[in-house]
Design an enzyme around this catalytic site. Structure first.
Site, PDB file in Angstrom:
ATOM      1  N   LYS A   1       0.819  -1.218   0.000  1.00 26.26           N
ATOM      2  CA  LYS A   1       0.000   0.000   0.000  1.00 26.26           C
ATOM      3  C   LYS A   1       0.852   1.268   0.000  1.00 26.26           C
ATOM      4  CE  LYS A   1      -4.285  -1.669   2.026  1.00 26.26           C
ATOM      5  NZ  LYS A   1      -5.233  -1.583   3.140  1.00 26.26           N
TER       6      LYS A   1
ATOM      7  N   LYS B   1      -7.146  -8.816 -10.494  1.00 20.44           N
ATOM      8  CA  LYS B   1      -8.280  -8.870  -9.579  1.00 20.44           C
ATOM      9  C   LYS B   1      -9.253  -7.715  -9.853  1.00 20.44           C
ATOM     10  CE  LYS B   1      -8.401  -7.478  -4.934  1.00 20.44           C
ATOM     11  NZ  LYS B   1      -8.491  -7.616  -3.522  1.00 20.44           N
TER      12      LYS B   1
ATOM     13  N   LYS C   1     -11.581  -1.927  -6.637  1.00 19.17           N
ATOM     14  CA  LYS C   1     -12.001  -0.537  -6.819  1.00 19.17           C
ATOM     15  C   LYS C   1     -10.858   0.303  -7.355  1.00 19.17           C
ATOM     16  CE  LYS C   1     -11.496   0.150  -1.899  1.00 19.17           C
ATOM     17  NZ  LYS C   1     -11.934  -1.127  -1.323  1.00 19.17           N
TER      18      LYS C   1
HETATM   19  P1  ADP Z   1     -10.720  -3.812  -3.237  1.00 18.53           P
HETATM   20  O1  ADP Z   1      -9.786  -4.889  -3.673  1.00 18.53           O
HETATM   21  O2  ADP Z   1     -11.679  -3.409  -4.291  1.00 18.53           O
HETATM   22  O3  ADP Z   1      -9.962  -2.662  -2.609  1.00 18.53           O
HETATM   23  P2  ADP Z   1     -11.239  -4.640  -0.551  1.00 18.53           P
HETATM   24  O4  ADP Z   1      -9.819  -4.978  -0.392  1.00 18.53           O
HETATM   25  O5  ADP Z   1     -11.803  -3.485   0.216  1.00 18.53           O
HETATM   26  O6  ADP Z   1     -11.599  -4.442  -2.089  1.00 18.53           O
HETATM   27  O7  ADP Z   1     -12.067  -5.946  -0.240  1.00 18.53           O
HETATM   28  C1  ADP Z   1     -13.067  -6.102   0.704  1.00 18.53           C
HETATM   29  C2  ADP Z   1     -13.441  -7.555   0.710  1.00 18.53           C
HETATM   30  O8  ADP Z   1     -13.865  -8.004  -0.577  1.00 18.53           O
HETATM   31  C3  ADP Z   1     -12.304  -8.479   1.126  1.00 18.53           C
HETATM   32  O9  ADP Z   1     -12.830  -9.469   1.989  1.00 18.53           O
HETATM   33  C4  ADP Z   1     -11.835  -9.098  -0.160  1.00 18.53           C
HETATM   34  O10 ADP Z   1     -11.311 -10.393   0.026  1.00 18.53           O
HETATM   35  C5  ADP Z   1     -13.093  -9.141  -1.010  1.00 18.53           C
HETATM   36  N1  ADP Z   1     -12.739  -8.970  -2.418  1.00 18.53           N
HETATM   37  C6  ADP Z   1     -12.271  -7.825  -2.956  1.00 18.53           C
HETATM   38  N2  ADP Z   1     -12.021  -7.980  -4.271  1.00 18.53           N
HETATM   39  C7  ADP Z   1     -12.336  -9.261  -4.574  1.00 18.53           C
HETATM   40  C8  ADP Z   1     -12.298 -10.037  -5.784  1.00 18.53           C
HETATM   41  N3  ADP Z   1     -11.902  -9.495  -6.934  1.00 18.53           N
HETATM   42  N4  ADP Z   1     -12.692 -11.326  -5.727  1.00 18.53           N
HETATM   43  C9  ADP Z   1     -13.113 -11.877  -4.569  1.00 18.53           C
HETATM   44  N5  ADP Z   1     -13.168 -11.205  -3.404  1.00 18.53           N
HETATM   45  C10 ADP Z   1     -12.787  -9.916  -3.383  1.00 18.53           C
HETATM   46 NA    NA Z   2      -7.814  -4.432  -1.509  1.00 21.13          NA
END
Ligand code: ADP
Ligand code: NA
Length: 330
Positions: free
Chosen positions: A114, A197, A200
């Site tokens: 990060k 992946k 956001k």
């Molecule tokens: P982002 O990757 O969009 O920043 P977060 O890290 O805030 O999302 O993720 C919040 C939750 O959603 C976590 O538990 C994470 O494992 C799940 N998650 C996020 N992106 C994915 C994805 N592409 N596939 C499956 N689970 C996901």
């Molecule tokens: Na994330």
């Protein structure tokens, strides 16, 4: 026997959850209500590690909370709340920061990821101590289990270490939490870059399916999802990551095994298949969007639900914090 207590949180860092958040986290939280004493929070203290504007933070926190209720979290059965409404999170985080070694904190690999987008030395200290705040979140509620994906295993390990260290030093104060391994939802990938992946922070909004998005744009994005030039609807991560991702999405939403889907679409080409994926996504998201909009339109009701959630959370957090204060010598 009492139900095991489970705790999890999600950051209010976007204007909607996306399909990955929904399948990988939110939908599973809803299922856990059946078997667990569940505490779920919108972690706005974590969100300020990246300095959002006050208006943005406030809006996103409410939208995230409304989506959690709209997705099926039941305020009668689960405690759903906003982290900053329970002051004990910040208080316990400080206590735990004082129990953590610099080297120990510095080994957290997520900080390295990060902080890499900042210049040398300019990432915030909040980002550095983020996993210690997470430990406070978990230990405050005496959580037995914490749902974790692969990226969070190291942070849970830190929570366990801090709990054990504190208990050894000051007397039994915290439950040592165990990982609750979520039903394996393989990573949902970006529709425009199917080896990355869905996130956001994806480079293009065309690659992300947002829960609060209207049916028209959702359909368009699925129909325009990047695929290979073949015609067979078969799972093959190596050669067909785009089609494989769409198969995973349809499989997860409709609870249909992938081989069954492959058989169903044999000889039909990508068009029919993509249309069905689009409809499945629209059908899954539309009721959540509608309920979210309704809740956001009734500020008083949402405030009431969040106040009730915070009251339930605070009762547990205050009891833990009273022990901490006494044990540490405050
Ligand atoms: P982002 O990757 O969009 O920043 P977060 O890290 O805030 O999302 O993720 C919040 C939750 O959603 C976590 O538990 C994470 O494992 C799940 N998650 C996020 N992106 C994915 C994805 N592409 N596939 C499956 N689970 C996901
Ligand atoms: Na994330």
């Amino acid at each position: 026997m009492a139900r095991p207590r489970v705790l999890s949180g999600i950051q209010p860092t976007a204007d909607s959850f996306h399909l990955g958040n929904y399948l990988g986290a939110v939908r599973q939280w809803v299922a856990l209500q059946e078997t667990h004493d569940a505490f779920y929070m919108v972690v706005d203290l974590h969100a300020i590690t990246v300095n959002p504007s006050p208006a943005e933070l406030r809006r996103r926190t409410r939208v995230a909370a409304a989506q959690l209720f709209a997705a099926g979290l039941d305020p009668e059965r689960s405690s759903v709340f906003v982290q900053s409404h329970v002051r004990e999170h910040a208080e316990l985080a400080w206590v735990l920061i004082c129990q953590t070694g610099m080297g120990e904190a510095g080994r957290m690999t997520q900080f390295k990821d990060k902080s890499s987008k900042y210049g040398e030395g300019s990432a915030g200290v909040g980002l550095f101590t983020y996993p210690i705040l997470q430990a406070a979140d978990i230990l405050l509620y005496q959580a037995d289990q914490v749902p974790v994906g692969a990226d969070q295993k190291q942070h849970l390990e830190l929570s366990r270490d801090l709990a054990q260290r504190f208990n050894n030093r000051y007397g039994r104060t915290f439950t040592v939490p165990s990982p609750y391994i979520l039903k394996e939802v393989e990573k949902i990938t970006d529709l425009q870059d199917p080896t990355a992946k869905m996130s956001k922070s994806s480079s293009s909004p065309q690659g992300i399916l947002d829960v609060l998005e209207q049916p028209g744009p959702l359909r368009k994005k699925v129909m325009r999802a990047v695929t290979d030039t073949g015609t067979d609807v078969v799972a093959d991560d190596e050669n067909k990551p785009g089609i494989t991702n769409l198969l995973r999405i349809l499989s997860a939403i409709t609870a249909t095994p992938i081989p069954e889907l492959e058989a169903r679409y044999a000889g039909q080409g990508y068009g029919t298949f993509k249309k069905d994926v689009a409809e499945a996504v629209v059908d899954a998201f539309a009721p959540i969007r509608e309920r979210t909009e309704k809740l956001l339109g009734d500020e008083a009701e949402l405030d009431r639900m969040l106040a009730a959630g915070a009251a339930k959370a605070r009762a547990v957090a205050a009891e833990t914090m009273a022990h901490v204060r006494e044990n540490i010598g405050f």
